[in-house]
Design an enzyme around this catalytic site. Structure first.
Site, PDB file in Angstrom:
ATOM      1  N   ARG A  16       0.837  -1.215   0.000  1.00 13.79           N
ATOM      2  CA  ARG A  16       0.000   0.000   0.000  1.00 13.79           C
ATOM      3  C   ARG A  16       0.872   1.266   0.000  1.00 13.79           C
ATOM      4  NH1 ARG A  16      -0.535   4.662   2.786  1.00 13.79           N
ATOM      5  NH2 ARG A  16      -0.310   3.547   4.764  1.00 13.79           N
ATOM      6  N   ASP A  17       1.512   1.575   1.122  1.00  8.61           N
ATOM      7  CA  ASP A  17       2.306   2.813   1.204  1.00  8.61           C
ATOM      8  C   ASP A  17       3.445   2.752   0.188  1.00  8.61           C
ATOM      9  OD1 ASP A  17       3.737   5.105   2.108  1.00  8.61           O
ATOM     10  OD2 ASP A  17       3.116   4.763   4.165  1.00  8.61           O
ATOM     11  N   HIS A 208       4.289   4.412  12.797  1.00 10.41           N
ATOM     12  CA  HIS A 208       4.427   4.374  11.328  1.00 10.41           C
ATOM     13  C   HIS A 208       5.483   5.421  10.982  1.00 10.41           C
ATOM     14  CE1 HIS A 208       2.761   4.112   7.122  1.00 10.41           C
ATOM     15  NE2 HIS A 208       3.326   5.304   7.068  1.00 10.41           N
ATOM     16  N   HIS A 210       8.771   7.083   8.731  1.00 12.05           N
ATOM     17  CA  HIS A 210       9.451   7.242   7.438  1.00 12.05           C
ATOM     18  C   HIS A 210      10.889   7.673   7.699  1.00 12.05           C
ATOM     19  CE1 HIS A 210       6.240   6.817   4.326  1.00 12.05           C
ATOM     20  NE2 HIS A 210       5.495   6.881   5.416  1.00 12.05           N
ATOM     21  N   CYS A 241       3.828   9.478   0.814  1.00  8.90           N
ATOM     22  CA  CYS A 241       2.502  10.019   0.481  1.00  8.90           C
ATOM     23  C   CYS A 241       2.630  10.973  -0.705  1.00  8.90           C
ATOM     24  CB  CYS A 241       1.931  10.760   1.691  1.00  8.90           C
ATOM     25  SG  CYS A 241       0.410  11.644   1.302  1.00  8.90           S
ATOM     26  N   ASN A 250       9.250   4.558   3.698  1.00  7.79           N
ATOM     27  CA  ASN A 250       9.000   4.048   5.049  1.00  7.79           C
ATOM     28  C   ASN A 250      10.297   3.498   5.631  1.00  7.79           C
ATOM     29  OD1 ASN A 250       6.259   3.462   3.504  1.00  7.79           O
ATOM     30  ND2 ASN A 250       5.798   3.465   5.678  1.00  7.79           N
TER      31      ASN A 250
HETATM   32  N1  COA Z   1     -12.967   4.661  -3.814  1.00  9.95           N
HETATM   33  C1  COA Z   1     -13.188   4.820  -5.127  1.00  9.95           C
HETATM   34  N2  COA Z   1     -13.652   5.943  -5.678  1.00  9.95           N
HETATM   35  C2  COA Z   1     -13.921   6.967  -4.841  1.00  9.95           C
HETATM   36  C3  COA Z   1     -13.710   6.866  -3.470  1.00  9.95           C
HETATM   37  C4  COA Z   1     -13.209   5.662  -2.945  1.00  9.95           C
HETATM   38  N3  COA Z   1     -12.966   5.505  -1.649  1.00  9.95           N
HETATM   39  N4  COA Z   1     -14.043   8.036  -2.905  1.00  9.95           N
HETATM   40  C5  COA Z   1     -14.468   8.845  -3.902  1.00  9.95           C
HETATM   41  N5  COA Z   1     -14.373   8.197  -5.069  1.00  9.95           N
HETATM   42  C6  COA Z   1     -14.727   8.709  -6.404  1.00  9.95           C
HETATM   43  C7  COA Z   1     -16.124   9.213  -6.480  1.00  9.95           C
HETATM   44  O1  COA Z   1     -16.996   8.182  -6.789  1.00  9.95           O
HETATM   45  C8  COA Z   1     -16.018  10.257  -7.549  1.00  9.95           C
HETATM   46  O2  COA Z   1     -15.977   9.612  -8.802  1.00  9.95           O
HETATM   47  P1  COA Z   1     -16.537  10.325 -10.152  1.00  9.95           P
HETATM   48  O3  COA Z   1     -15.674  11.546 -10.354  1.00  9.95           O
HETATM   49  O4  COA Z   1     -16.331   9.271 -11.190  1.00  9.95           O
HETATM   50  O5  COA Z   1     -17.942  10.639  -9.836  1.00  9.95           O
HETATM   51  C9  COA Z   1     -14.641  10.860  -7.327  1.00  9.95           C
HETATM   52  O6  COA Z   1     -13.889   9.843  -6.669  1.00  9.95           O
HETATM   53  C10 COA Z   1     -14.673  12.099  -6.484  1.00  9.95           C
HETATM   54  O7  COA Z   1     -15.375  11.813  -5.283  1.00  9.95           O
HETATM   55  P2  COA Z   1     -15.364  12.800  -4.026  1.00  9.95           P
HETATM   56  O8  COA Z   1     -16.179  12.207  -2.951  1.00  9.95           O
HETATM   57  O9  COA Z   1     -15.715  14.195  -4.493  1.00  9.95           O
HETATM   58  O10 COA Z   1     -13.859  12.720  -3.577  1.00  9.95           O
HETATM   59  P3  COA Z   1     -12.733  13.811  -3.634  1.00  9.95           P
HETATM   60  O11 COA Z   1     -12.327  14.105  -5.019  1.00  9.95           O
HETATM   61  O12 COA Z   1     -13.127  14.956  -2.764  1.00  9.95           O
HETATM   62  O13 COA Z   1     -11.520  13.002  -2.929  1.00  9.95           O
HETATM   63  C11 COA Z   1     -10.868  11.248  -1.417  1.00  9.95           C
HETATM   64  C12 COA Z   1     -11.632  12.544  -1.594  1.00  9.95           C
HETATM   65  C13 COA Z   1     -10.706  11.017   0.069  1.00  9.95           C
HETATM   66  C14 COA Z   1     -11.653  10.131  -2.058  1.00  9.95           C
HETATM   67  C15 COA Z   1      -9.496  11.347  -2.139  1.00  9.95           C
HETATM   68  O14 COA Z   1      -8.865  12.553  -1.793  1.00  9.95           O
HETATM   69  C16 COA Z   1      -8.590  10.191  -1.807  1.00  9.95           C
HETATM   70  O15 COA Z   1      -8.843   9.075  -2.189  1.00  9.95           O
HETATM   71  N6  COA Z   1      -7.481  10.437  -1.093  1.00  9.95           N
HETATM   72  C17 COA Z   1      -6.561   9.397  -0.682  1.00  9.95           C
HETATM   73  C18 COA Z   1      -5.189   9.936  -0.611  1.00  9.95           C
HETATM   74  C19 COA Z   1      -4.187   8.868  -0.168  1.00  9.95           C
HETATM   75  O16 COA Z   1      -4.443   7.691  -0.176  1.00  9.95           O
HETATM   76  N7  COA Z   1      -3.004   9.361   0.227  1.00  9.95           N
HETATM   77  C20 COA Z   1      -1.935   8.507   0.626  1.00  9.95           C
HETATM   78  C21 COA Z   1      -2.145   7.764   1.877  1.00  9.95           C
HETATM   79  S1  COA Z   1      -2.084   8.730   3.333  1.00  9.95           S
HETATM   80 ZN    ZN Z   2       3.423   6.377   5.279  1.00 11.04          ZN
END
Ligand code: COA
Ligand code: ZN
Length: 316
Positions: A16-17, A208, A210, A241, A250
């Site tokens: 994942r990370d 956790h 890094h 990230c 990490n």
């Molecule tokens: N899995 C799959 N798709 C997702 C989802 C999820 N958990 N959450 C939202 N989406 C999709 C929505 O369905 C939407 O799709 P569309 O554009 O086709 O309609 C799109 O993503 C936007 O959805 P929204 O709720 O507006 O999300 P957002 O754009 O505000 O993003 C997060 C919010 C949290 C989903 C996004 O920022 C994210 O996934 N961040 C993770 C970052 C990460 O993992 N960082 C590293 C680890 S710390």
């Molecule tokens: Zn990390």
């Protein structure tokens, strides 16, 4: 020296990370093979993937297929990162054993990484904790930037304590303190771990770490000395990230495991088996990177002396 637990749990977060920040997309078959290889190494947990938006983290867009296809080895907990309700639904559909919910300790990183304010994320995670309880799936919560934020600098300890307290009250089964961009230093780690442990008694803490500034192993010792007995780590020191400027790998699992083994602490991890996987990582992620322990091996992996020594000095 203060001593901590005689046995620690190692959570492998490489799939994942580690993979979330890689530019080259690792094909699904190879991700599944990576996790299956890790399953034979003796980990307590493997963080298989993240159920995040594929727009935010394209590298893990195949999360459901990976979780469906891995071979579940009894005794290993298969977990995944979840930021929102949509992620919870996807994780439950494919039978994830345990969830690792995520939000940041600092406001700006939470907005940059999750596109929500901390208050919005906290409300979302509390809803997830309720829903997951109904489904009988335990949830750990990872608090990113607990030791510092690449945007906001030092994060007030009170913010971390408040979030940990609210999430524990809402049913979190564990709390992970994340040093997202390697800003932590040992005395700070000891202090924060002690304060969080006091704030959420009975809730297991995970560190956790890094290695961005070379302090990850020192920080692991500092956490262990306060009683922390769970550590996230990534094989080969992959990771970072994508929404945190300057993020890098990490703590290396092989270095962490080797260090604790030298100290007589049980980790459960089979170091030679892990090193065999680390050897294949540059090919998996399609780039070269330094893995110093591969060349040197275990500290007692000694070498035959040069042949001329016997000629000059006679048999040893
Ligand atoms: N899995 C799959 N798709 C997702 C989802 C999820 N958990 N959450 C939202 N989406 C999709 C929505 O369905 C939407 O799709 P569309 O554009 O086709 O309609 C799109 O993503 C936007 O959805 P929204 O709720 O507006 O999300 P957002 O754009 O505000 O993003 C997060 C919010 C949290 C989903 C996004 O920022 C994210 O996934 N961040 C993770 C970052 C990460 O993992 N960082 C590293 C680890 S710390
Ligand atoms: Zn990390």
């Amino acid at each position: 020296m203060n001593t901590g637990a005689s046995r620690i749990e190692v959570n492998e977060v490489g799939p994942r990370d580690g993979l979330q920040i890689e530019k080259a997309f690792v094909p699904t078959d190879q991700k599944v093979a990576f996790v299956d290889g890790l399953s034979a190494c003796g980990y307590a947990r493997i963080e298989v993937t993240s159920f995040t938006s594929p727009k935010a983290i394209p590298a893990l867009a195949d999360a459901q297929e990976v979780m469906r296809r891995i071979q579940r080895r009894p005794g290993v907990v298969y977990t995944a990162l979840v930021p929102n309700i949509r992620g919870l639904e996807r994780a439950l559909e494919v039978g994830t054993d345990e969830l690792n919910l995520v939000m940041s300790s600092s406001e700006t990183h939470n907005r940059a990484n999750l596109r929500m304010t901390r208050d919005q994320s906290l409300a979302e995670l509390i809803n997830i904790l309720q829903a997951a309880q109904g489904a009988g799936v335990p949830c750990n919560v990872s608090l990113s930037t607990a030791f510092g934020c690449p945007f906001d600098g030092d994060v007030p300890v009170g913010d971390v304590l408040r979030l940990a307290g609210s999430l524990a009250e809402a049913g979190a089964a564990g709390i992970t303190l994340c040093d997202t961009t390697g800003m932590a230093y040992p005395t700070q780690v000891a202090d924060l771990c002690e304060q969080v442990a006091r704030a959420v008694p009975g809730i297991p803490l995970t560190a956790h770490l890094h290695n961005t500034r070379g302090m990850a192993l020192a920080n692991a010792i500092a956490a262990w000395q306060t009683g922390v007995a769970r550590f996230d780590a990534a094989a080969g020191g992959l990771g970072g990230c994508p929404f945190a400027p300057g993020a890098s790998g990490n703590v290396n699992t092989e270095e962490l495991v080797h260090m604790f083994q030298c100290m007589g602490i049980e980790t459960g991890v089979d170091l030679p088996a892990l090193l065999a996987i680390v050897r294949g990582l540059p090919q998996l992620v399609q780039r070269e990177f330094s893995t110093p322990m591969l060349a040197a091996g275990h500290r007692l992996a000694t070498h035959a002396p040069p042949a001329w020594l016997a000629e000059r000095f006679g048999p040893a």
